[in-house]
Design a protein around this motif. Structure first.
Motif, PDB file in Angstrom:
ATOM      1  N   THR A  58       0.008  22.414  -0.647  1.00  0.00           N
ATOM      2  CA  THR A  58      -0.574  22.682  -2.104  1.00  0.00           C
ATOM      3  C   THR A  58       0.312  22.215  -3.347  1.00  0.00           C
ATOM      4  N   ALA A  59       1.379  21.754  -2.867  1.00  0.00           N
ATOM      5  CA  ALA A  59       2.559  21.319  -3.905  1.00  0.00           C
ATOM      6  C   ALA A  59       1.959  19.839  -4.026  1.00  0.00           C
ATOM      7  N   ARG A  60       1.936  19.361  -5.206  1.00  0.00           N
ATOM      8  CA  ARG A  60       1.873  17.989  -5.674  1.00  0.00           C
ATOM      9  C   ARG A  60       3.226  17.324  -5.893  1.00  0.00           C
ATOM     10  N   GLU A  61       3.210  16.028  -5.588  1.00  0.00           N
ATOM     11  CA  GLU A  61       4.380  15.399  -6.041  1.00  0.00           C
ATOM     12  C   GLU A  61       4.350  14.972  -7.441  1.00  0.00           C
ATOM     13  N   ARG A  62       5.743  15.189  -8.155  1.00  0.00           N
ATOM     14  CA  ARG A  62       5.718  14.742  -9.288  1.00  0.00           C
ATOM     15  C   ARG A  62       6.136  13.301  -9.742  1.00  0.00           C
ATOM     16  N   GLU A  63       6.637  12.662  -8.644  1.00  0.00           N
ATOM     17  CA  GLU A  63       7.048  11.136  -8.772  1.00  0.00           C
ATOM     18  C   GLU A  63       6.697  10.567  -7.518  1.00  0.00           C
ATOM     19  N   PRO A  64       6.167   9.449  -7.438  1.00  0.00           N
ATOM     20  CA  PRO A  64       6.289   8.680  -6.299  1.00  0.00           C
ATOM     21  C   PRO A  64       7.728   8.136  -5.540  1.00  0.00           C
ATOM     22  N   SER A  65       7.584   8.207  -4.226  1.00  0.00           N
ATOM     23  CA  SER A  65       8.894   7.797  -3.617  1.00  0.00           C
ATOM     24  C   SER A  65       8.328   6.963  -2.514  1.00  0.00           C
ATOM     25  N   GLU A  66       8.990   6.518  -1.750  1.00  0.00           N
ATOM     26  CA  GLU A  66       8.887   5.573  -0.632  1.00  0.00           C
ATOM     27  C   GLU A  66       8.358   6.445   0.462  1.00  0.00           C
ATOM     28  N   ALA A  67       8.821   7.589   0.637  1.00  0.00           N
ATOM     29  CA  ALA A  67       8.189   8.583   1.670  1.00  0.00           C
ATOM     30  C   ALA A  67       7.032   9.149   1.404  1.00  0.00           C
ATOM     31  N   ASN A  68       6.745   9.613   0.130  1.00  0.00           N
ATOM     32  CA  ASN A  68       5.515  10.063  -0.217  1.00  0.00           C
ATOM     33  C   ASN A  68       4.407   8.983  -0.356  1.00  0.00           C
ATOM     34  N   VAL A  69       4.752   7.899  -0.656  1.00  0.00           N
ATOM     35  CA  VAL A  69       3.796   6.622  -0.591  1.00  0.00           C
ATOM     36  C   VAL A  69       3.318   6.562   0.935  1.00  0.00           C
ATOM     37  N   ARG A  70       4.257   6.415   1.542  1.00  0.00           N
ATOM     38  CA  ARG A  70       3.864   6.153   3.100  1.00  0.00           C
ATOM     39  C   ARG A  70       2.806   7.406   3.555  1.00  0.00           C
ATOM     40  N   ALA A  71       3.256   8.540   3.253  1.00  0.00           N
ATOM     41  CA  ALA A  71       2.292   9.864   3.435  1.00  0.00           C
ATOM     42  C   ALA A  71       1.309   9.688   2.901  1.00  0.00           C
ATOM     43  N   LEU A  72       0.834   9.126   1.612  1.00  0.00           N
ATOM     44  CA  LEU A  72      -0.304   9.044   0.995  1.00  0.00           C
ATOM     45  C   LEU A  72      -0.963   7.918   1.716  1.00  0.00           C
ATOM     46  N   VAL A  73      -0.495   6.807   2.035  1.00  0.00           N
ATOM     47  CA  VAL A  73      -1.434   5.689   2.832  1.00  0.00           C
ATOM     48  C   VAL A  73      -1.726   6.169   4.197  1.00  0.00           C
ATOM     49  N   GLU A  74      -0.936   6.989   4.965  1.00  0.00           N
ATOM     50  CA  GLU A  74      -1.296   7.353   6.181  1.00  0.00           C
ATOM     51  C   GLU A  74      -2.755   8.499   6.026  1.00  0.00           C
ATOM     52  N   ALA A  75      -2.411   9.487   5.135  1.00  0.00           N
ATOM     53  CA  ALA A  75      -3.571  10.487   4.925  1.00  0.00           C
ATOM     54  C   ALA A  75      -4.788   9.920   4.553  1.00  0.00           C
ATOM     55  N   PHE A  76      -4.534   8.709   3.467  1.00  0.00           N
ATOM     56  CA  PHE A  76      -5.802   8.174   2.906  1.00  0.00           C
ATOM     57  C   PHE A  76      -6.690   7.530   4.142  1.00  0.00           C
ATOM     58  N   TYR A  77      -5.843   6.556   5.007  1.00  0.00           N
ATOM     59  CA  TYR A  77      -6.492   5.821   6.099  1.00  0.00           C
ATOM     60  C   TYR A  77      -7.063   6.586   7.150  1.00  0.00           C
ATOM     61  N   ARG A  78      -6.222   7.852   7.465  1.00  0.00           N
ATOM     62  CA  ARG A  78      -6.876   8.879   8.433  1.00  0.00           C
ATOM     63  C   ARG A  78      -8.375   9.084   7.561  1.00  0.00           C
ATOM     64  N   ARG A  79      -8.525   9.481   6.681  1.00  0.00           N
ATOM     65  CA  ARG A  79      -9.767   9.697   5.978  1.00  0.00           C
ATOM     66  C   ARG A  79     -10.700   8.698   5.893  1.00  0.00           C
TER      67      ARG A  79
END
Length: 180
Positions: free
Chosen positions: A10-31
């Motif tokens: 439920t918590a959203r990131e306040r700033e992009p980081s290398e780790a959360n960009v990677r997590a975003l890419v992985e989550a998006f491509y799973r979808r």
């Protein structure tokens, strides 16, 4: 591609980081992989190359959003060999991407992904369908709203209303594939 989905946070990131960009890419491509419209296209285009694609997309988004300058490629050329892309595929990609970003980042951080995504989509659409292709008005309006948000001229962007999991609402103008 692994279709196991991690638990939603439920918590959203306040700033992009290398780790959360990677997590975003992985989550998006799973979808994307699970999506009935996009999944078959991506599975065919990336057969045996999902891991390399995820790494490339992580470096691409890190370069755009974090300024890492790791990405070395040509977006137009990378998409040129994919013949079976139609306007509804762009609409669905944008819908999935914008929803994924919106769920993972606070609005100020989300804009850093959304505005380039919409600009890149426009460029790819015009390249694919020709200069006479008309970018859907809803897509243009969202880009303008994001720009106003980034420049401080407007509050948080308002996304077009759509039922859950529905494609980006758009009327497509242009030549059908069989008339090109």
């Amino acid at each position: 591609m692994n279709s196991d989905h991690p638990p939603a946070t439920t918590a959203r990131e306040r700033e992009p980081s290398e780790a959360n960009v990677r997590a975003l890419v992985e989550a998006f491509y799973r979808r994307v992989d699970d999506d009935p419209l996009l999944g078959p296209i991506f599975s065919h285009a990336l057969e045996g190359r999902w891991d390399a694609h995820l790494a490339t997309m992580t470096s691409f988004w890190s370069s755009l959003v974090l300024g890492t300058k790791q990405y070395r490629g040509n977006v137009q050329e990378a998409h040129r060999p994919i013949d079976d892309i139609e306007p509804q595929h762009f609409a669905r990609w944008l819908s999935l991407f914008l929803n994924t970003v919106e769920a993972r980042y606070e609005p100020a951080a989300a804009v850093q992904f959304m505005e380039p995504a919409l600009r890149i989509a426009q460029s790819l659409q015009l390249s694919k369908f020709g200069w006479e292709y008309q970018i859907p008005a809803e897509q243009q309006e969202l880009l303008a709203a994001l720009k106003r948000r980034r420049t401080g001229d407007a509050p948080e962007p308002r996304f077009p209303e759509r039922p859950a999991a529905e494609p980006f609402p758009a009327k497509f103008v242009g030549k059908p594939k069989d008339e090109q």
